[in-house]
Design an enzyme around this catalytic site. Structure first.
Site, PDB file in Angstrom:
ATOM      1  N   ARG A  47      44.428  53.031  47.874  1.00  0.00           N
ATOM      2  CA  ARG A  47      44.052  51.923  48.764  1.00  0.00           C
ATOM      3  C   ARG A  47      42.920  51.034  48.214  1.00  0.00           C
ATOM      4  O   ARG A  47      43.041  49.815  48.234  1.00  0.00           O
ATOM      5  CB  ARG A  47      43.699  52.449  50.160  1.00  0.00           C
ATOM      6  CG  ARG A  47      44.823  53.266  50.800  1.00  0.00           C
ATOM      7  CD  ARG A  47      44.611  53.465  52.284  1.00  0.00           C
ATOM      8  NE  ARG A  47      44.683  52.225  52.998  1.00  0.00           N
ATOM      9  CZ  ARG A  47      43.639  51.560  53.429  1.00  0.00           C
ATOM     10  NH1 ARG A  47      42.440  52.051  53.285  1.00  0.00           N
ATOM     11  NH2 ARG A  47      43.802  50.413  54.050  1.00  0.00           N
ATOM     12  N   TYR A  59      48.270  56.603  54.289  1.00  0.00           N
ATOM     13  CA  TYR A  59      48.583  55.933  53.028  1.00  0.00           C
ATOM     14  C   TYR A  59      47.710  56.470  51.890  1.00  0.00           C
ATOM     15  O   TYR A  59      47.324  55.723  50.996  1.00  0.00           O
ATOM     16  CB  TYR A  59      48.454  54.405  53.188  1.00  0.00           C
ATOM     17  CG  TYR A  59      49.193  53.892  54.401  1.00  0.00           C
ATOM     18  CD1 TYR A  59      50.578  53.878  54.416  1.00  0.00           C
ATOM     19  CD2 TYR A  59      48.512  53.497  55.556  1.00  0.00           C
ATOM     20  CE1 TYR A  59      51.271  53.450  55.541  1.00  0.00           C
ATOM     21  CE2 TYR A  59      49.199  53.071  56.685  1.00  0.00           C
ATOM     22  CZ  TYR A  59      50.577  53.056  56.674  1.00  0.00           C
ATOM     23  OH  TYR A  59      51.246  52.642  57.784  1.00  0.00           O
ATOM     24  N   GLY A  94      50.165  48.510  63.836  1.00  0.00           N
ATOM     25  CA  GLY A  94      49.215  47.675  63.113  1.00  0.00           C
ATOM     26  C   GLY A  94      47.773  47.838  63.532  1.00  0.00           C
ATOM     27  O   GLY A  94      46.879  47.244  62.920  1.00  0.00           O
ATOM     28  N   TYR A 105      44.227  47.367  47.702  1.00  0.00           N
ATOM     29  CA  TYR A 105      43.889  46.389  48.761  1.00  0.00           C
ATOM     30  C   TYR A 105      42.383  46.114  48.831  1.00  0.00           C
ATOM     31  O   TYR A 105      41.913  45.580  49.843  1.00  0.00           O
ATOM     32  CB  TYR A 105      44.325  46.902  50.134  1.00  0.00           C
ATOM     33  CG  TYR A 105      45.677  47.560  50.202  1.00  0.00           C
ATOM     34  CD1 TYR A 105      46.851  46.810  50.142  1.00  0.00           C
ATOM     35  CD2 TYR A 105      45.791  48.943  50.359  1.00  0.00           C
ATOM     36  CE1 TYR A 105      48.083  47.427  50.219  1.00  0.00           C
ATOM     37  CE2 TYR A 105      47.026  49.565  50.444  1.00  0.00           C
ATOM     38  CZ  TYR A 105      48.166  48.794  50.366  1.00  0.00           C
ATOM     39  OH  TYR A 105      49.388  49.399  50.446  1.00  0.00           O
ATOM     40  N   GLY A 154      50.848  54.453  62.807  1.00  0.00           N
ATOM     41  CA  GLY A 154      50.724  55.382  61.682  1.00  0.00           C
ATOM     42  C   GLY A 154      49.253  55.631  61.426  1.00  0.00           C
ATOM     43  O   GLY A 154      48.694  56.685  61.684  1.00  0.00           O
ATOM     44  N   ARG A 155      48.596  54.556  60.928  1.00  0.00           N
ATOM     45  CA  ARG A 155      47.198  54.665  60.519  1.00  0.00           C
ATOM     46  C   ARG A 155      46.304  55.277  61.611  1.00  0.00           C
ATOM     47  O   ARG A 155      45.523  56.173  61.345  1.00  0.00           O
ATOM     48  CB  ARG A 155      46.665  53.273  60.175  1.00  0.00           C
ATOM     49  CG  ARG A 155      45.272  53.288  59.565  1.00  0.00           C
ATOM     50  CD  ARG A 155      44.755  51.857  59.392  1.00  0.00           C
ATOM     51  NE  ARG A 155      45.702  50.980  58.786  1.00  0.00           N
ATOM     52  CZ  ARG A 155      45.806  50.749  57.469  1.00  0.00           C
ATOM     53  NH1 ARG A 155      44.978  51.344  56.636  1.00  0.00           N
ATOM     54  NH2 ARG A 155      46.702  49.910  57.015  1.00  0.00           N
ATOM     55  N   CYS A 188      42.783  55.411  33.402  1.00  0.00           N
ATOM     56  CA  CYS A 188      42.497  54.443  32.358  1.00  0.00           C
ATOM     57  C   CYS A 188      42.761  53.021  32.848  1.00  0.00           C
ATOM     58  O   CYS A 188      43.639  52.329  32.334  1.00  0.00           O
ATOM     59  CB  CYS A 188      43.369  54.781  31.151  1.00  0.00           C
ATOM     60  SG  CYS A 188      43.070  53.717  29.776  1.00  0.00           S
ATOM     61  N   GLU A 189      42.068  52.632  33.895  1.00  0.00           N
ATOM     62  CA  GLU A 189      42.175  51.260  34.411  1.00  0.00           C
ATOM     63  C   GLU A 189      40.841  50.873  35.031  1.00  0.00           C
ATOM     64  O   GLU A 189      40.252  51.664  35.778  1.00  0.00           O
ATOM     65  CB  GLU A 189      43.272  51.167  35.482  1.00  0.00           C
ATOM     66  CG  GLU A 189      44.648  51.404  34.921  1.00  0.00           C
ATOM     67  CD  GLU A 189      45.735  50.606  35.610  1.00  0.00           C
ATOM     68  OE1 GLU A 189      45.450  49.533  36.166  1.00  0.00           O
ATOM     69  OE2 GLU A 189      46.879  51.080  35.560  1.00  0.00           O
ATOM     70  N   GLU A 241      54.762  52.125  67.157  1.00  0.00           N
ATOM     71  CA  GLU A 241      54.952  52.906  65.925  1.00  0.00           C
ATOM     72  C   GLU A 241      53.651  53.113  65.150  1.00  0.00           C
ATOM     73  O   GLU A 241      53.560  52.755  63.976  1.00  0.00           O
ATOM     74  CB  GLU A 241      55.938  52.167  65.001  1.00  0.00           C
ATOM     75  CG  GLU A 241      57.270  51.865  65.611  1.00  0.00           C
ATOM     76  CD  GLU A 241      58.160  51.025  64.678  1.00  0.00           C
ATOM     77  OE1 GLU A 241      57.647  50.326  63.799  1.00  0.00           O
ATOM     78  OE2 GLU A 241      59.380  51.094  64.840  1.00  0.00           O
TER      79      GLU A 241
HETATM   80  N1  LLP Z   1      56.121  50.263  61.711  1.00  0.00           N
HETATM   81  C1  LLP Z   1      56.538  49.576  60.633  1.00  0.00           C
HETATM   82  C2  LLP Z   1      57.849  48.935  60.653  1.00  0.00           C
HETATM   83  C3  LLP Z   1      55.714  49.485  59.498  1.00  0.00           C
HETATM   84  O1  LLP Z   1      56.117  48.799  58.447  1.00  0.00           O
HETATM   85  C4  LLP Z   1      54.446  50.133  59.503  1.00  0.00           C
HETATM   86  C5  LLP Z   1      53.577  50.070  58.332  1.00  0.00           C
HETATM   87  C6  LLP Z   1      54.058  50.849  60.656  1.00  0.00           C
HETATM   88  C7  LLP Z   1      54.925  50.881  61.737  1.00  0.00           C
HETATM   89  C8  LLP Z   1      52.755  51.577  60.750  1.00  0.00           C
HETATM   90  O2  LLP Z   1      51.692  50.693  60.775  1.00  0.00           O
HETATM   91  P1  LLP Z   1      50.191  51.219  60.979  1.00  0.00           P
HETATM   92  O3  LLP Z   1      50.052  51.784  62.343  1.00  0.00           O
HETATM   93  O4  LLP Z   1      49.947  52.277  59.974  1.00  0.00           O
HETATM   94  O5  LLP Z   1      49.350  50.013  60.768  1.00  0.00           O
HETATM   95  N2  LLP Z   1      49.725  51.041  52.617  1.00  0.00           N
HETATM   96  C9  LLP Z   1      48.993  50.103  53.443  1.00  0.00           C
HETATM   97  C10 LLP Z   1      49.638  49.966  54.810  1.00  0.00           C
HETATM   98  C11 LLP Z   1      51.097  49.607  54.746  1.00  0.00           C
HETATM   99  C12 LLP Z   1      51.726  49.534  56.097  1.00  0.00           C
HETATM  100  C13 LLP Z   1      53.214  49.466  56.000  1.00  0.00           C
HETATM  101  N3  LLP Z   1      53.877  49.444  57.275  1.00  0.00           N
HETATM  102  C14 LLP Z   1      47.547  50.557  53.546  1.00  0.00           C
HETATM  103  O6  LLP Z   1      47.176  51.559  52.922  1.00  0.00           O
HETATM  104  O7  LLP Z   1      46.722  49.893  54.192  1.00  0.00           O
END
Ligand code: LLP
Length: 426
Positions: A319, A379, A240, A323, A283-284, A350-351, A281
């Site tokens: 995004r 994402y 997160g 959001y 991601g971003r 077209c939005e 975990e």
């Molecule tokens: N672990 C779990 C169980 C998750 O559901 C997620 C993201 C992560 C790890 C990775 O989180 P991060 O480090 O990326 O914050 N599409 C949205 C974000 C959706 C996140 C979904 N879950 C966006 O573009 O902001």
């Protein structure tokens, strides 16, 4: 040469990524084009590694599951959090060892659970229902499923409501007050080996406090679960951690997160006399700022606003539409020219909501200019679609100034690829 944002440099008025001139990349490969800087992925992953030397880092494949990117992270020793059989399949193919994979998801199919069991991948179980299904599958196949439970810790997070996942009302996880009973039940079920605990409170969180609150709540549960006699081998705190989408924005880094949560985690595990592994975990943080989306200006229109119409739409980067998120914009072929006018950058979909950036001060923009949308690595492509009959674009990976295409652009034939006419319509 100067740096415009993070690793992105400007030379001779052109934006560079990983030492490659973006105008040359757009010329060579066409637009729209996603471009990723390999070195930056490694820098970001290393920042996590350094901040959490004893933890396992399970990269969240959903942020960007492109195969080359998964392979780079596999070579860095990353594990991965997968949310579907598709992500699991790709992760294994990319070289992530099965022991370092956690299969997450709030609504997995029986087929997905079966695959996880067959392949010997840990499962984060999201409901009692799923627990029973999994136990049945494990029993039938004569295997043992190593599981964690996804906890809903009821922590509110200062982020967009669509990406806040640990609220009491959110669809993810088992309510915290039911968790201990669920472990008790699980320890008596055939084919089930409870060995971890998991939560994830949301995404793009720019304050460490909610992570501390979640760690405290999780460690309270860990204590109760350990007291049941269950040997918890890992505590997965999800992810997160946000990134600074706005230039100059001060945001916590992995080290700040470590300084905030490790004292709680370490003190509490020590007091319990157990030594579960911490899993994170991200991601971003690993991929967002590694990648730009290059898009060509089709048209500039002065109306109620000064619209810049580009050749990428929200089918490629959803995004901002989904959001209201902010992505920094650079006119890549005029990267050091002074700002002259206020523009709103829009796509061809077209939005009305197909807007990448509202009211930004940019150098004078003309048809044919090249726009770079920054921080598009998380994402971005992974949420793309063919909406409005638009094939997806290519992805390039840059290392030491040289680019490779890691995904070809789709063509019109890909719009038809899986479609069929019933005989009566032939
Ligand atoms: N672990 C779990 C169980 C998750 O559901 C997620 C993201 C992560 C790890 C990775 O989180 P991060 O480090 O990326 O914050 N599409 C949205 C974000 C959706 C996140 C979904 N879950 C966006 O573009 O902001």
């Amino acid at each position: 040469m100067f740096t415009i944002k993070n690793h992105l440099e400007v030379k001779n008025n052109h934006l560079l990524i990983g030492g490659a001139d973006t105008t040359a990349l757009a010329e060579q490969y066409g637009t729209p084009l996603y471009v990723t800087n390999e070195a930056r992925i490694i820098e970001n992953f290393s920042a996590y590694r350094k901040a959490f030397p004893k933890a396992d880092i399970y990269y969240a494949a959903k942020a960007n599951g492109s195969f080359a990117i998964m392979r780079i992270l596999a070579r860095q020793g990353a594990g991965t959090d997968v949310f579907s059989y598709g992500e699991l399949y790709m992760a294994l193919l990319a070289g992530i060892p099965r022991e370092k994979i956690l299969f997450n998801g709030n609504s997995k199919t029986d087929f997905e659970l079966q695959k996880a069991v067959e392949l010997g991948v840990k499962v984060s179980v999201d409901s009692q229902d799923e627990l029973h299904t999994l136990s049945g599958i494990a029993e039938r196949t004569g295997k043992t499923a190593e599981i964690a439970f996804r906890v809903n810790p009821d922590v509110s997070t200062p982020t967009h409501p669509k990406i806040s996942t640990g609220l009491r009302t959110s669809k993810f996880g088992i309510p915290a007050e039911e968790v201990v009973d669920t472990y008790r039940e699980a320890s008596g079920l055939p084919g089930i080996a409870p060995c971890g605990i998991h939560c994830h409170i949301g995404s793009q969180i720019l304050d460490t406090e909610p992570f501390v609150e979640a760690t405290q709540k999780m460690m309270d549960l860990v204590k109760e679960v350990v007291e049941l006699g269950i040997d918890l081998k890992f505590v997965d705190m999800g992810s997160g951690l946000g990134i600074p989408y706005k230039k100059g924005e001060q945001t916590p880094k992995p080290q700040d997160l470590a300084d905030a949560i490790l004292p709680v985690f370490n003190d509490r595990t020590q007091a319990l006399g157990t030594s579960p592994k911490l899993i994170l975990e991200p991601g971003r943080y690993i991929v967002a700022d590694t990648t730009i989306l290059l898009t060509r200006v089709n048209t500039v229109k002065k109306a109620a606003k000064n619209f810049v119409g580009v050749d990428a739409g929200f089918n490629l980067l959803i995004r901002p539409a989904m959001y209201d998120s902010y992505h920094y914009v650079v006119v890549a072929n005029k990267a050091s020219s002074p700002p002259e006018e206020i523009y709103t950058v829009v796509g061809p979909i077209c939005e009305t909501g197909d807007i990448f950036a509202k009211d930004r001060e940019l150098p004078r923009v003309e048809k044919g200019d090249l726009i770079a949308l920054l921080d598009a690595g998380a994402y971005g492509f992974s949420m793309s679609s063919q909406y409005n009959g638009r094939p997806r674009c290519a992805e390039a990976l840059v290392k030491d100034g040289e680019a490779d295409i890691i995904r070809s652009s789709e063509g019109i034939e890909d719009l038809m690829a899986k479609q069929k006419l019933p005989a009566r319509l032939m």
